[in-house]
Design an enzyme around this catalytic site. Structure first.
Site, PDB file in Angstrom:
ATOM      1  N   PHE A 192       0.838  -1.207   0.000  1.00 50.61           N
ATOM      2  CA  PHE A 192       0.000   0.000   0.000  1.00 50.61           C
ATOM      3  C   PHE A 192       0.875   1.260   0.000  1.00 50.61           C
ATOM      4  O   PHE A 192       0.875   2.038  -0.964  1.00 50.61           O
ATOM      5  CB  PHE A 192      -0.921  -0.067   1.228  1.00 50.61           C
ATOM      6  CG  PHE A 192      -1.570   1.222   1.608  1.00 50.61           C
ATOM      7  CD1 PHE A 192      -2.322   1.947   0.693  1.00 50.61           C
ATOM      8  CD2 PHE A 192      -1.452   1.716   2.900  1.00 50.61           C
ATOM      9  CE1 PHE A 192      -2.929   3.139   1.053  1.00 50.61           C
ATOM     10  CE2 PHE A 192      -2.056   2.898   3.274  1.00 50.61           C
ATOM     11  CZ  PHE A 192      -2.795   3.621   2.345  1.00 50.61           C
TER      12      PHE A 192
ATOM     13  N   THR B  51       2.364  -9.815   1.244  1.00 50.95           N
ATOM     14  CA  THR B  51       1.194  -8.948   1.492  1.00 50.95           C
ATOM     15  C   THR B  51       1.058  -7.873   0.408  1.00 50.95           C
ATOM     16  O   THR B  51       0.087  -7.129   0.417  1.00 50.95           O
ATOM     17  CB  THR B  51       1.263  -8.270   2.888  1.00 50.95           C
ATOM     18  OG1 THR B  51       2.478  -7.518   2.980  1.00 50.95           O
ATOM     19  CG2 THR B  51       1.212  -9.297   4.002  1.00 50.95           C
ATOM     20  N   GLY B  52       2.000  -7.791  -0.496  1.00 48.70           N
ATOM     21  CA  GLY B  52       1.900  -6.838  -1.613  1.00 48.70           C
ATOM     22  C   GLY B  52       0.956  -7.372  -2.677  1.00 48.70           C
ATOM     23  O   GLY B  52       0.609  -8.555  -2.672  1.00 48.70           O
TER      24      GLY B  52
ATOM     25  N   ALA C 257      11.228   2.735   6.937  1.00 53.72           N
ATOM     26  CA  ALA C 257       9.837   2.896   7.362  1.00 53.72           C
ATOM     27  C   ALA C 257       9.708   2.312   8.761  1.00 53.72           C
ATOM     28  O   ALA C 257       9.664   1.103   8.935  1.00 53.72           O
ATOM     29  CB  ALA C 257       8.905   2.161   6.405  1.00 53.72           C
TER      30      ALA C 257
ATOM     31  N   TYR D 239       6.133  -7.378  15.582  1.00 51.74           N
ATOM     32  CA  TYR D 239       6.219  -6.198  14.715  1.00 51.74           C
ATOM     33  C   TYR D 239       6.968  -5.080  15.432  1.00 51.74           C
ATOM     34  O   TYR D 239       7.906  -4.498  14.893  1.00 51.74           O
ATOM     35  CB  TYR D 239       4.808  -5.740  14.347  1.00 51.74           C
ATOM     36  CG  TYR D 239       4.756  -4.577  13.387  1.00 51.74           C
ATOM     37  CD1 TYR D 239       5.170  -4.716  12.067  1.00 51.74           C
ATOM     38  CD2 TYR D 239       4.264  -3.334  13.795  1.00 51.74           C
ATOM     39  CE1 TYR D 239       5.099  -3.651  11.185  1.00 51.74           C
ATOM     40  CE2 TYR D 239       4.189  -2.265  12.917  1.00 51.74           C
ATOM     41  CZ  TYR D 239       4.602  -2.424  11.613  1.00 51.74           C
ATOM     42  OH  TYR D 239       4.526  -1.367  10.736  1.00 51.74           O
TER      43      TYR D 239
ATOM     44  N   THR E  27      -2.130   5.003   8.558  1.00 49.69           N
ATOM     45  CA  THR E  27      -2.338   5.627   7.249  1.00 49.69           C
ATOM     46  C   THR E  27      -3.372   4.827   6.462  1.00 49.69           C
ATOM     47  O   THR E  27      -3.418   3.601   6.567  1.00 49.69           O
ATOM     48  CB  THR E  27      -0.992   5.693   6.497  1.00 49.69           C
ATOM     49  OG1 THR E  27      -0.068   6.416   7.313  1.00 49.69           O
ATOM     50  CG2 THR E  27      -1.124   6.406   5.160  1.00 49.69           C
TER      51      THR E  27
END
Ligand code: UDP
Length: 319
Positions: free
Chosen positions: A11, A35-36, A114, A145, A175
Site C-alpha cells: 500500500f 502482502t503486496g 519505514a 512487529y 495511514t
C-alpha cells in the site's frame, strides 16, 4: 536518481514508488508478494522508469547498477497479517533491514527506514514525541512487529554511526487510502468494507481507544520530504487529529450512508489505548503538516472500496 523501494507492491510502498517515478526518478521495486499486490505492481509497471524484482529482502540480494536511495518499506504492517506471519515479520525487520543497509553501504546510497508509531507501544506519554522510548511488551503478540521495527531503528542508527551511511527514519502513524487491500484487516478498510456491504461494524473493545489517521497523500509527501531533508534521527509523520474508534465508525457510517449496526468484539491483547503524534519536529525540519482531514480522506477512499465491493471482490478481515 535511481532508487530501490522494498515492499513496492504494498500500500504505502506503491504510493511512494509512484511519487518517485512522477518526480522523474527511476525505481527498482522489490517485493515478495506476501502482502503486496500484483495490481499495485502493474500500476508501477505503467511507468517506463520502473523495474520489478521479485525477491524477499530478508534474503541477501545483489542489485546491479547505481542506486542513489533505498526506501525500506517491506514488512507486513497490519496486525492480522503480522500475527499470521510472526517469523517473517521479525525477519524482514531484522535481516531485511540488515540486507537493505548493506546495499546502501555498498552503493553509497541514502536509506530511509519505514518505522512506526508502534515503537511507542501502549504509550505512557501522550501525544508521542520522538524522544519518548515507548512501552512495548517484547513477548506479546504485537511484539513481533514492534520489536522488529525497534531493532530496525537500532540497526539503522548503528550503520549511520559506525559506517557513516546516510540514513533517515520515519515513524509512520495509521495511514489509509486507496490501494489498501479490502481484507487488510486494519480498522479503516474493515469499517468501510463492512459499511458498504451492510455487515456489522467490528468495533474491538468499547471503541474508546484512539488513533490519529493520516491520508496516504499526506503521509507520502512527509516521507518524500524527509528523504530529501538532512536529518538522521527519527521523525513522526502523522496527522495529529485524534479520534476514538467509535468516532471513526460513526464517520464511516455517515459518509457511506450505511445502516450497518455496531458489533463489539473482544479488544486484542496489548492494543494501544491512545495514539497521537507530536509533529513539532516534522513541522520544523520538513516544513510539513497534513492537509487532508479525516472527512475528506474518507471521501477519497470510499469510492475505491465501493468499486471493489461492486465487483464482489471485497471482504473485511477481523481478528
Ligand atoms: N479495530 C477495530 N475493529 C477492526 C480493526 C481494528 O475496532 O475491525 C481497532 C483496533 O483494536 C485498534 C484500532 O482499531 O484499537 C486500530 O487498529 P488497526 O488494526 O487499524 O491498527 P493499529 O493501530 O492497531 O496498528
Amino acid at each position: 536518481m535511481r532508487v530501490l523501494v522494498t515492499g513496492a507492491a504494498g500500500f504505502l510502498g506503491s504510493h511512494l514508488a509512484e511519487r518517485f517515478l512522477k518526480e522523474g526518478h527511476e525505481v527498482v521495486g522489490l517485493d515478495n508478494f506476501v502482502t503486496g499486490s500484483r495490481e499495485n505492481a502493474e500500476i508501477l509497471a505503467g511507468y517506463p522508469g520502473f523495474e520489478l524484482v521479485e525477491h524477499d529482502i530478508s534474503k541477501p540480494i545483489v542489485i546491479e547498477g547505481e542506486l542513489g536511495g533505498i526506501l525500506h518499506f517491506a514488512s507486513p504492517a497490519s496486525p492480522v497479517d503480522y500475527l499470521e506471519l510472526p517469523i517473517q515479520t521479525l525477519k524482514v525487520g531484522s535481516l531485511g533491514t540488515h540486507n537493505a543497509l548493506g546495499i546502501a553501504l555498498a552503493k553509497k546510497a541514502r536509506l530511509l527506514l519505514a518505522s512506526t508509531s508502534e515503537v511507542y507501544g501502549d504509550p505512557a506519554v501522550h501525544p508521542q514525541v520522538e524522544t519518548y522510548w515507548g512501552n512495548v511488551n517484547p513477548i506479546g503478540l504485537r511484539g513481533v512487529y514492534d520489536e522488529a521495527k525497534r531493532f530496525a531503528e537500532a540497526m539503522t542508527m548503528a550503520y549511520h554511526r559506525y559506517h557513516g551511511v546516510d540514513t533517515r527514519i520515519v515513524r509512520i502513524f495509521n495511514t489509509y487510502g486507496p490501494r489498501m487491500r479490502p481484507a487488510d484487516g486494519r480498522v479503516v478498510s474493515n469499517f468501510i468494507v463492512q459499511a458498504l456491504l451492510g455487515e456489522p461494524i467490528s468495533v474491538y473493545g468499547d471503541g474508546s481507544q484512539t488513533r490519529s489517521f493520516t491520508y496516504v497523500d499526506d503521509e507520502v509527501d512527509g516521507i518524500y520530504r524527509l528523504f530529501h531533508a538532512s536529518y538522521a534521527d527519527p521523525v513522526n509523520v502523522g496527522n495529529p487529529t485524534e479520534f476514538t474508534i467509535r468516532e471513526l465508525a460513526d464517520a464511516v457510517l455517515a459518509q457511506t450512508a450505511s445502516r450497518s449496526e455496531i458489533r463489539h468484539l473482544p479488544l486484542p491483547a496489548d492494543d494501544p489505548k491512545v495514539r497521537r503524534p507530536d509533529i513539532t519536529l516534522a513541522r520544523s525540519v520538513l516544513g510539513w503538516e497534513p492537509k487532508v482531514s479525516l472527512e475528506e480522506g474518507l471521501g477519497l477512499t470510499i469510492p475505491y472500496f465501493r468499486t471493489l465491493v461492486d465487483r464482489g471482490e471485497a471482504r473485511a478481515r477481523t481478528l
